[in-house]
Design a protein around this motif. Structure first.
Motif, PDB file in Angstrom:
ATOM      1  N   ALA A   1      73.129  17.910   8.605  1.00  0.00           N
ATOM      2  CA  ALA A   1      74.198  16.920   8.451  1.00  0.00           C
ATOM      3  C   ALA A   1      75.538  17.576   8.772  1.00  0.00           C
ATOM      4  O   ALA A   1      75.847  18.649   8.243  1.00  0.00           O
TER       5      ALA A   1
ATOM      6  N   ILE B   1      79.361  16.536   8.392  1.00  0.00           N
ATOM      7  CA  ILE B   1      80.150  15.512   7.710  1.00  0.00           C
ATOM      8  C   ILE B   1      81.625  15.911   7.740  1.00  0.00           C
ATOM      9  O   ILE B   1      81.969  17.074   7.528  1.00  0.00           O
TER      10      ILE B   1
ATOM     11  N   ARG C   1      72.788  14.789  12.385  1.00  0.00           N
ATOM     12  CA  ARG C   1      73.403  13.495  12.095  1.00  0.00           C
ATOM     13  C   ARG C   1      74.832  13.692  11.602  1.00  0.00           C
ATOM     14  O   ARG C   1      75.124  14.653  10.874  1.00  0.00           O
ATOM     15  N   TYR C   2      75.682  12.775  12.013  1.00  0.00           N
ATOM     16  CA  TYR C   2      77.112  12.881  11.711  1.00  0.00           C
ATOM     17  C   TYR C   2      77.580  11.683  10.901  1.00  0.00           C
ATOM     18  O   TYR C   2      77.175  10.541  11.154  1.00  0.00           O
TER      19      TYR C   2
ATOM     20  N   VAL D   1      73.497  10.634   4.477  1.00  0.00           N
ATOM     21  CA  VAL D   1      73.200  11.643   5.493  1.00  0.00           C
ATOM     22  C   VAL D   1      72.965  13.003   4.837  1.00  0.00           C
ATOM     23  O   VAL D   1      72.061  13.755   5.221  1.00  0.00           O
ATOM     24  N   ALA D   2      73.743  13.316   3.807  1.00  0.00           N
ATOM     25  CA  ALA D   2      73.584  14.604   3.125  1.00  0.00           C
ATOM     26  C   ALA D   2      72.234  14.685   2.407  1.00  0.00           C
ATOM     27  O   ALA D   2      71.581  15.740   2.420  1.00  0.00           O
TER      28      ALA D   2
ATOM     29  N   ALA E   1      69.459  15.629   4.803  1.00  0.00           N
ATOM     30  CA  ALA E   1      69.533  16.895   5.519  1.00  0.00           C
ATOM     31  C   ALA E   1      68.975  18.068   4.729  1.00  0.00           C
ATOM     32  O   ALA E   1      68.932  18.064   3.500  1.00  0.00           O
TER      33      ALA E   1
ATOM     34  N   VAL F   1      74.062  20.904   4.766  1.00  0.00           N
ATOM     35  CA  VAL F   1      75.241  20.095   5.067  1.00  0.00           C
ATOM     36  C   VAL F   1      76.356  21.007   5.569  1.00  0.00           C
ATOM     37  O   VAL F   1      76.706  21.996   4.897  1.00  0.00           O
TER      38      VAL F   1
END
Length: 754
Positions: free
Chosen positions: A411, A413, A453-454, A487-488, A491, A494
């Motif tokens: 992730a 972020i 993923r963002y 998302v976190a 993952a 992160v």
């Protein structure tokens, strides 16, 4: 007569009449300048002292603020913010072939940390503690800038900054005068090369003279009030180093010092700069700072401020046009001596001569094919190397870093992770966001087998006015938290990118708070509470107060604004393809209220003691920095031992040799920045508790030991004496060698009288 003059100039430029003008002696230089000066009208002289902002029109290059046909009429000496080989040659042709005297123009731009290939911001470059590498970066910047016709940069900025609230801390080398002086000289050498007549070099400008970084409350353009001792010992050394390195341009500062605005300070610009240091170049005002003397309240009208600035030693008026519009009448009325004008013109012409412009005024623009060097693969490789070395590892609990390249779910972020404009930082010259590699792009490129993923988490900053972008960067909007948490949770690790949008750093971007802006800390708390491994990557142009992250985040990486190759450099370090070796050139506070904060402070009669009330400290936070000057971790460990001094007693003309053994005691190859500090134990005036006097960046394999040697001339222990003047007083000194300003092996030595 006109035809003969143009033919003669043409022969001069082609080298027929003066085939070796670049190698003539000073007498010939003076002869050419005096011959020109004798032919100039007063208006043409004042034109040489005028720098205008450039522009383009349908009819070709023009000068926006100038009178009609200003260049052909000899009313312009230099043009800024105008480049492109063909356009520069066209404008230069107006000056050389269509004006009465044919004096070439200077073309200037703020090339601060790269031209098209953008390197890390200067504060980040200082974190490399590698002046040779910084010199290479400036050399590339000069090569690119000169390829588009530029021959003058308003850099390096060498202001010492002890207050993180000041936005322009990002443009300098931090809080220490020794490190600042070393980096100032390196950048001057990089910009100017070995020979200014080389068309790949550009004229360097040390700015802002002086003490601009000491602005009260950290507020840009604000007043400054420092003693002469502090000025001499802290704020002037980087400028003197720039002059010693050959800088031929100095920019006066916006601020006043002790009631005298720098742009009207004859003591500073003439007595110190020219008489004490022997400076032979030109002094240019900062943008409209001559006109702004009116607002300082030291003159009644623009003619008077122009007169005061020129008499103080400001040779060229940037943008305001006061010299060319107002000073001819001052001379004719007897209020200003024409000899003062003549001396300023001599200095401007001397710089043009030493740039080789009288030999060939088109040397910087003649070959438009040189523009192909912009953003070359070699330049990008160097930008990536500098960026890697500028990264500072602040925390690495449980050896979370480096990350494994076998990760499958990552992730990323934080809106800054996908911000291609902010990676370039402030003052990015001709840098383009579309050329830059974001952190998100760098991570994805480095982990092609993983799913990355963002989620922005906090507000992305759209293009707009300065006020709109700042408002977005400080937005209280938390609507992105839910997506970021999802998302976190998905993952394995992160990568949380926090910090400042580039509009929150730089000129006119002072901050009353140096904590994380907007809702970023709240987002960090939410993600840290999930129990996932979190690597915090800071992207910023100043020290940030992050005590909560320091206590709770397992890994923290200070990445600054690293320029065109930022994403690749960050990925290289996070995944262990490069080992972090940067060190902090500034102290990181625990809270904004500690600012100004710097390691080389003076002692007090009541030094801080936690257990005693009436001592110099805070009641709500510790007085110490969160992370001290010189601090930085690596992916390995180092041990220091066997500190040895060549002698314990030295005379005033001696040099102390200091040797320490440094061993890589870890499992990985790494780089250590070995730092030498000194304290004068007893003196006639108070001395700092520590002063950096040397450093060396060394690379060691696991188990390898190196003897690191320093040479410390006794004259380097000088200070501004009680009665004025530089002195070294006999007595005892404490010396430390270690990995930061907060720790190290210790020894003592004595300086004795002859």
């Amino acid at each position: 007569m006109r035809t003969l003059r143009l033919l003669t100039l043409s022969l001069l430029w082609s080298g027929w009449l003066l085939p070796a003008i670049a190698q003539v002696d000073r007498a010939r230089e003076d002869s050419l300048i005096e011959a020109l000066l004798a032919r100039m009208t007063l208006e043409e002289k004042l034109g040489q002292l005028t720098l205008y902002n450039g522009g383009m029109a349908e009819t070709g290059p023009v000068v926006r603020e100038g009178e009609p046909d200003a260049i052909r009429r000899g009313r312009v000496g230099a043009v800024m913010n105008f480049f492109g080989a063909e356009a520069v040659c066209a404008m230069q042709r107006q000056a050389v072939e269509e004006s009465r005297l044919g004096i070439p123009l200077l073309f200037a731009l703020d090339v601060i940390h790269g031209f098209r290939t953008i390197f890390p911001v200067p504060l980040a470059e200082a974190a490399t503690f590698d002046p040779a590498l910084v010199e290479q970066a400036a050399r590339v910047a000069a090569g690119e800038a000169s390829a588009v016709g530029l021959n003058w940069t308003f850099a390096p900025m060498v202001d010492i900054a002890r207050d993180a609230r000041w936005g322009r801390i990002v443009e300098g080398s931090g809080e220490d005068p020794y490190l600042g002086a070393v980096m100032a000289a390196a950048r001057v050498r990089g910009f100017q090369g070995r020979d200014l007549r080389d068309p790949t070099t550009i004229l360097a400008t040390a700015k802002h003279f002086a003490a601009y970084g000491a602005a009260e409350a950290g507020r840009d353009y604000n007043t400054v009030d420092v003693s002469e001792r502090t000025l001499r010992e802290v704020y002037l050394p980087p400028f003197e180093a720039a002059v010693r390195a050959g800088a031929l341009s100095i920019m006066s500062a916006f601020n006043e010092i002790g009631g005298v605005p720098a742009t009207a300070d004859r003591w500073l610009l003439t007595d110190v700069l020219r008489h004490e240091w022997g400076f032979e170049g030109l002094v240019v005002s900062d943008y409209t700072s001559v006109w702004e003397l009116l607002f300082h309240g030291i003159a009644a009208d623009s003619a008077e401020v122009g007169r005061k600035a020129l008499e103080a030693g400001v040779d060229m008026d940037m943008v305001s046009g006061i010299y060319v519009r107002k000073l001819a009448e001052e001379v004719r009325a007897g209020r200003l001596s024409e000899a003062v004008v003549d001396e300023a013109v001599r200095r401007v012409l001397r710089v043009k001569y030493r740039l080789g412009l009288f030999e060939d005024p088109y040397r910087y623009c003649r070959d438009a094919s040189r523009e192909q060097v912009l953003l070359s693969p070699a330049h990008r490789r160097l930008a990536r190397e500098v960026a890697r070395k500028a990264i500072v590892l602040l925390k690495n609990e449980g050896e979370l870093l480096p990350l494994a390249d076998t990760l499958q779910r990552v992730a990323v972020i934080g809106a800054l992770a996908n911000d291609s404009a902010s990676v370039l930082g402030p003052w990015a010259a001709a840098g383009r966001p579309e050329d830059a590699v974001t952190i998100l792009e760098g991570i994805r490129a480095a982990l092609p087998g993983a799913t990355v993923r963002y989620a922005p988490g906090y507000a992305e900053v759209p293009s707009g006015s300065f006020q709109e972008m700042v408002a977005a960067a400080l937005s209280p909007d938390t609507s992105g938290f839910a997506e970021a948490e999802a998302v976190a949770r998905w993952a394995e690790v992160v990568i949380l990118v926090l910090g400042e949008h580039r509009e929150l750093s730089g000129e006119a971007a002072s901050r009353a708070s140096v904590e994380l802006p907007g809702v970023q800390l709240a987002l960090a708390w939410r993600l840290l509470a999930l129990g996932r491994p979190v690597v915090v990557v800071l992207m910023n142009g100043r020290p940030l107060a992050i005590p909560e992250l320091a206590a709770s985040a397992p890994a923290i990486v200070e990445a600054w604004f690293l320029g065109t190759e930022m994403g690749h450099a960050v990925a290289d370090v996070l995944l262990g393809k490069a080992s972090p070796g940067g060190r902090l050139p500034v102290s990181f506070p625990r809270a904004t209220g500690q600012e100004p904060l710097y390691y080389n402070h003076k002692p007090t009669g009541r030094p801080p003691r936690a257990e005693e009330k009436y001592t110099s400290k805070y009641v709500d936070v510790p007085w110490t920095p969160l992370y001290p000057f010189g601090y930085g971790l690596t992916y390995t460990t180092f041990a220091y031992d066997s500190l040895r001094l060549s002698r314990r007693r030295l005379g005033l003309d001696d040099t102390l040799e200091v040797v320490v053994s440094v061993t890589n005691t870890g499992r990985r190859r790494g780089e250590e920045v070995v730092q030498l500090y000194v304290r004068d134990e007893v003196a006639s005036v108070t001395r700092p508790v520590k002063e950096l006097k040397g450093f060396a960046r060394v690379e060691l394999a696991p188990g390898e030991t190196k003897a690191v040697q320093f040479r410390l001339p006794v004259r380097a222990l000088r200070f501004w004496g009680l009665e004025g003047g530089w002195v070294v007083e006999p007595g005892w000194f404490t010396l430390w060698v270690g990995p930061s300003s907060a720790e190290g092996l210790q020894a003592r030595f004595e300086v004795v009288s002859p």
